[in-house]
Design an enzyme around this catalytic site. Structure first.
Site, PDB file in Angstrom:
ATOM      1  N   ASP A  11       0.791 -39.623  26.515  1.00  0.00           N
ATOM      2  CA  ASP A  11       1.466 -39.065  25.350  1.00  0.00           C
ATOM      3  C   ASP A  11       2.453 -38.006  25.826  1.00  0.00           C
ATOM      4  OD1 ASP A  11      -0.542 -40.391  23.857  1.00  0.00           O
ATOM      5  OD2 ASP A  11      -1.850 -38.664  24.184  1.00  0.00           O
TER       6      ASP A  11
ATOM      7  N   ASP B   9       0.388 -28.073  22.741  1.00  0.00           N
ATOM      8  CA  ASP B   9      -0.780 -28.712  23.353  1.00  0.00           C
ATOM      9  C   ASP B   9      -1.149 -27.970  24.619  1.00  0.00           C
ATOM     10  OD1 ASP B   9       0.510 -30.608  21.756  1.00  0.00           O
ATOM     11  OD2 ASP B   9      -0.184 -32.302  22.937  1.00  0.00           O
TER      12      ASP B   9
ATOM     13  N   GLU C  16      -8.392 -33.396  27.117  1.00  0.00           N
ATOM     14  CA  GLU C  16      -7.395 -34.453  26.983  1.00  0.00           C
ATOM     15  C   GLU C  16      -6.195 -34.168  27.869  1.00  0.00           C
ATOM     16  OE1 GLU C  16      -6.252 -35.747  23.042  1.00  0.00           O
ATOM     17  OE2 GLU C  16      -4.388 -36.586  23.785  1.00  0.00           O
ATOM     18  N   GLU C  17      -5.954 -32.899  28.123  1.00  0.00           N
ATOM     19  CA  GLU C  17      -4.729 -32.509  28.831  1.00  0.00           C
ATOM     20  C   GLU C  17      -4.858 -32.503  30.348  1.00  0.00           C
ATOM     21  OE1 GLU C  17      -2.024 -32.327  27.053  1.00  0.00           O
ATOM     22  OE2 GLU C  17      -3.135 -32.495  25.186  1.00  0.00           O
TER      23      GLU C  17
ATOM     24  N   ASP D  75     -10.483 -31.636  22.989  1.00  0.00           N
ATOM     25  CA  ASP D  75      -9.081 -31.972  22.741  1.00  0.00           C
ATOM     26  C   ASP D  75      -8.495 -30.710  22.123  1.00  0.00           C
ATOM     27  OD1 ASP D  75      -6.610 -32.855  22.099  1.00  0.00           O
ATOM     28  OD2 ASP D  75      -7.255 -34.710  21.128  1.00  0.00           O
TER      29      ASP D  75
ATOM     30  N   LEU E  55      -5.586 -29.640  21.135  1.00  0.00           N
ATOM     31  CA  LEU E  55      -4.730 -29.758  19.947  1.00  0.00           C
ATOM     32  C   LEU E  55      -4.468 -31.236  19.693  1.00  0.00           C
ATOM     33  CD1 LEU E  55      -3.784 -27.517  18.137  1.00  0.00           C
ATOM     34  CD2 LEU E  55      -1.612 -27.513  19.315  1.00  0.00           C
ATOM     35  N   ASP E  56      -5.209 -31.791  18.757  1.00  0.00           N
ATOM     36  CA  ASP E  56      -5.080 -33.214  18.445  1.00  0.00           C
ATOM     37  C   ASP E  56      -4.123 -33.413  17.270  1.00  0.00           C
ATOM     38  OD1 ASP E  56      -6.151 -36.025  18.754  1.00  0.00           O
ATOM     39  OD2 ASP E  56      -6.497 -35.661  16.624  1.00  0.00           O
TER      40      ASP E  56
ATOM     41  N   GLU F  20     -12.688 -36.980  21.425  1.00  0.00           N
ATOM     42  CA  GLU F  20     -12.200 -37.162  20.056  1.00  0.00           C
ATOM     43  C   GLU F  20     -13.310 -37.752  19.177  1.00  0.00           C
ATOM     44  OE1 GLU F  20      -7.396 -37.555  20.813  1.00  0.00           O
ATOM     45  OE2 GLU F  20      -8.540 -39.397  20.925  1.00  0.00           O
TER      46      GLU F  20
HETATM   47  P1  AHM Z   1      -1.094 -43.398  15.276  1.00  0.00           P
HETATM   48  O1  AHM Z   1       0.148 -42.570  15.203  1.00  0.00           O
HETATM   49  O2  AHM Z   1      -1.014 -44.551  16.242  1.00  0.00           O
HETATM   50  O3  AHM Z   1      -1.573 -43.829  13.919  1.00  0.00           O
HETATM   51  O4  AHM Z   1      -2.214 -42.440  15.886  1.00  0.00           O
HETATM   52  C1  AHM Z   1      -2.688 -41.367  15.129  1.00  0.00           C
HETATM   53  C2  AHM Z   1      -4.014 -40.944  15.682  1.00  0.00           C
HETATM   54  C3  AHM Z   1      -4.577 -39.776  14.920  1.00  0.00           C
HETATM   55  O5  AHM Z   1      -5.545 -40.152  14.005  1.00  0.00           O
HETATM   56  C4  AHM Z   1      -5.129 -38.931  16.021  1.00  0.00           C
HETATM   57  O6  AHM Z   1      -5.207 -37.605  15.625  1.00  0.00           O
HETATM   58  C5  AHM Z   1      -4.120 -39.158  17.101  1.00  0.00           C
HETATM   59  O7  AHM Z   1      -3.783 -40.504  16.999  1.00  0.00           O
HETATM   60  C6  AHM Z   1      -4.604 -38.890  18.481  1.00  0.00           C
HETATM   61  O8  AHM Z   1      -3.530 -38.888  19.351  1.00  0.00           O
HETATM   62  P2  AHM Z   1      -3.154 -37.537  20.133  1.00  0.00           P
HETATM   63  O9  AHM Z   1      -4.369 -37.201  20.951  1.00  0.00           O
HETATM   64  O10 AHM Z   1      -1.961 -37.901  20.944  1.00  0.00           O
HETATM   65  O11 AHM Z   1      -2.835 -36.479  19.150  1.00  0.00           O
HETATM   66 MG    MG Z   2      -6.007 -36.166  20.828  1.00  0.00          MG
END
Ligand code: AHM
Ligand code: MG
Length: 336
Positions: free
Chosen positions: A78, A84, A107-108, A126, A128-129, A285
C-alpha cells in the site's frame, strides 16, 4: 434472587459505571486478568496514551503538512501515508518505553520488532487502518491484539511467541478516530467502549458491556469489486437486496465494524480474483475484531472457519473476513 431482579441489578451497576475514566475502569477490573500483575493494565494505558497523541495528529492533519503519500510503500504494497508512519512511530515508542511488550508486529514493518526487554506480552498492531481515508477527513482507526509471550523472558524470542492464533489473545481493541474518538477493548470479559473528551484529555466509559444485535439490516462490502467476487458472494449480495437491507461501506474496517456492532450488520471482505487469499491481514486486522465480535455476541469467520482458530504461518498473512451479527454471518456462510 429471580432473573428479573438479577438483570435489573446488573443494568443499574452498568449504568452507574458510565462516566468512569478509562484509567479507573482498568484499575477496577484488573483482577479479572488471569495474570493480575498490573502489567497488562499498564500496557492498555500506554496504548490509550499513544492513541491520544495520534488523535491530536489526525485532527490537525488538515492544518499542517503531514498529509499525503510519502512515496514509499509498506510491506503489503500500500502507499504509506505520512500519518501511517507517524502513528507507527507513536505506538512503537510508547510500547517500547512502557516495557511490558517484548515484541511488536505492525502493518508498517516487514518483520517483528524485538524490543529486547523482559516484557511478557507480544502486540500486533495496525497503527492507522483505512489508508484510503486518511487524506479525505473520513474515519480511520488503530487496531491491536495482545498475546502472552510463550517462552521464558530473557531467552531469545521464538516464532511460537509471535505466530499465535487469535484464540490466544489476552486482550484486543481498537481506537476509532471518527466524529468523536473512541477506544473499545476486551480482555475476554465482555466489551467496553470509552469516548475521548478532548478538553479534559481523558477517555470516559460511554458504552459499557457492548452487545452486538444478533440480527441486522446493514451489509458492508465493496460492491464495486463485484466482478472479482465469487458467485456465492454475488448471490449473497442479491439476497441482501431481496431482504431490503441497507448498504453502508466506509472503507475503514474499524468504522464499518463499529457501526455494525452498534446497529446490527455484517462486514465482508471476501477473496477476490485480485486478492485470492483475501485482502485483510489476520494478525493485526481480523483477529482483534473477531475477538471483540465474539465477546459482544457476534461472529467472525473466513466464510468457512472461525477466524480465531486459523493457524498463523506468517506475519502478514491475509484472510477473507466475515464479521458482524451472529445470524447474518451464519446466513452468509451458507452461500457456497
Ligand atoms: P477496499 O478499498 O478494497 O474496499 O479496501 C478497504 C478495506 C477497509 O475495510 C480496511 O480498513 C482497509 O481495506 C485496509 O487496508 P489498509 O490497511 O491499507 O488501510
Ligand atoms: Mg490496515
Amino acid at each position: 434472587m429471580n432473573k428479573t431482579n438479577a438483570t435489573s441489578i446488573e443494568s443499574s451497576r452498568i449504568a452507574q459505571s458510565i462516566g468512569l475514566t478509562l484509567d479507573r475502569f482498568i484499575k477496577n477490573n484488573q483482577d479479572q486478568f488471569q495474570y493480575a500483575s498490573g502489567e497488562l493494565s499498564q500496557l492498555l494505558r500506554d496504548i490509550a496514551l499513544a492513541s491520544k497523541v495520534v488523535n491530536r495528529e489526525v485532527n490537525k492533519a488538515g492544518l499542517i503538512d503531514i498529509m499525503g503519500a510519502m512515496g514509499t510503500q509498506n510491506m503489503a504494497g500500500d502507499n504509506q501515508q505520512k500519518l501511517d508512519v507517524l502513528a507507527n512511530i507513536r505506538f512503537t515508542r510508547a510500547l517500547a518505553k512502557g516495557g511490558e511488550v517484548c515484541a511488536l508486529v505492525s502493518e508498517e514493518a516487514e518483520s517483528f520488532v524485538d524490543l529486547n526487554n523482559e516484557g511478557k506480552y507480544v502486540i500486533a498492531i495496525d497503527p492507522l487502518d483505512g489508508s484510503s481515508n486518511i487524506d479525505v477527513n473520513v474515519s480511520i482507526g488503530t487496531i491491536f491484539s495482545i498475546y502472552r509471550r510463550k517462552t521464558q523472558t530473557g531467552t531469545p524470542l521464538q516464532s511460537i511467541d509471535i505466530l499465535q492464533k487469535g484464540s490466544e489473545q489476552v486482550a484486543a481493541g481498537y481506537v476509532l478516530y471518527g466524529s468523536s474518538t473512541m477506544m473499545v477493548y476486551t480482555t475476554g470479559h465482555g466489551v467496553n467502549g470509552f469516548t475521548y473528551e478532548p478538553s479534559l484529555g481523558e477517555y470516559f466509559l460511554s458504552h459499557p458491556d457492548l452487545k452486538m444485535p444478533e440480527d441486522g439490516k446493514i451489509y458492508s462490502i465493496n460492491e464495486g469489486s463485484s466482478n472479482s467476487f465469487s458467485n456465492a458472494i454475488r448471490d449473497y449480495i442479491q439476497y441482501c437486496k431481496d431482504q431490503n437491507y441497507t448498504a453502508r461501506y466506509i472503507g475503514s474496517l474499524v468504522a464499518d465494524f463499529h457501526r455494525n456492532m452498534l446497529k446490527g450488520g455484517i462486514y465482508i471482505y471476501p477473496i477476490t480474483s485480485k486478492d485470492p487469499h483475501g485482502k485483510l491481514r489476520l494478525m493485526y486486522e481480523c483477529n482483534a475484531l473477531a475477538f471483540i465480535a465474539e465477546q459482544a455476541g457476534g461472529k467472525a469467520s473466513n466464510g468457512h472457519n472461525r477466524i480465531l482458530d486459523i493457524e498463523l504461518k506468517e506475519l502478514h498473512q491475509r484472510t477473507a473476513f466475515y464479521v458482524g451479527s451472529k445470524n447474518m454471518v451464519t446466513k452468509a456462510e451458507t452461500f457456497k
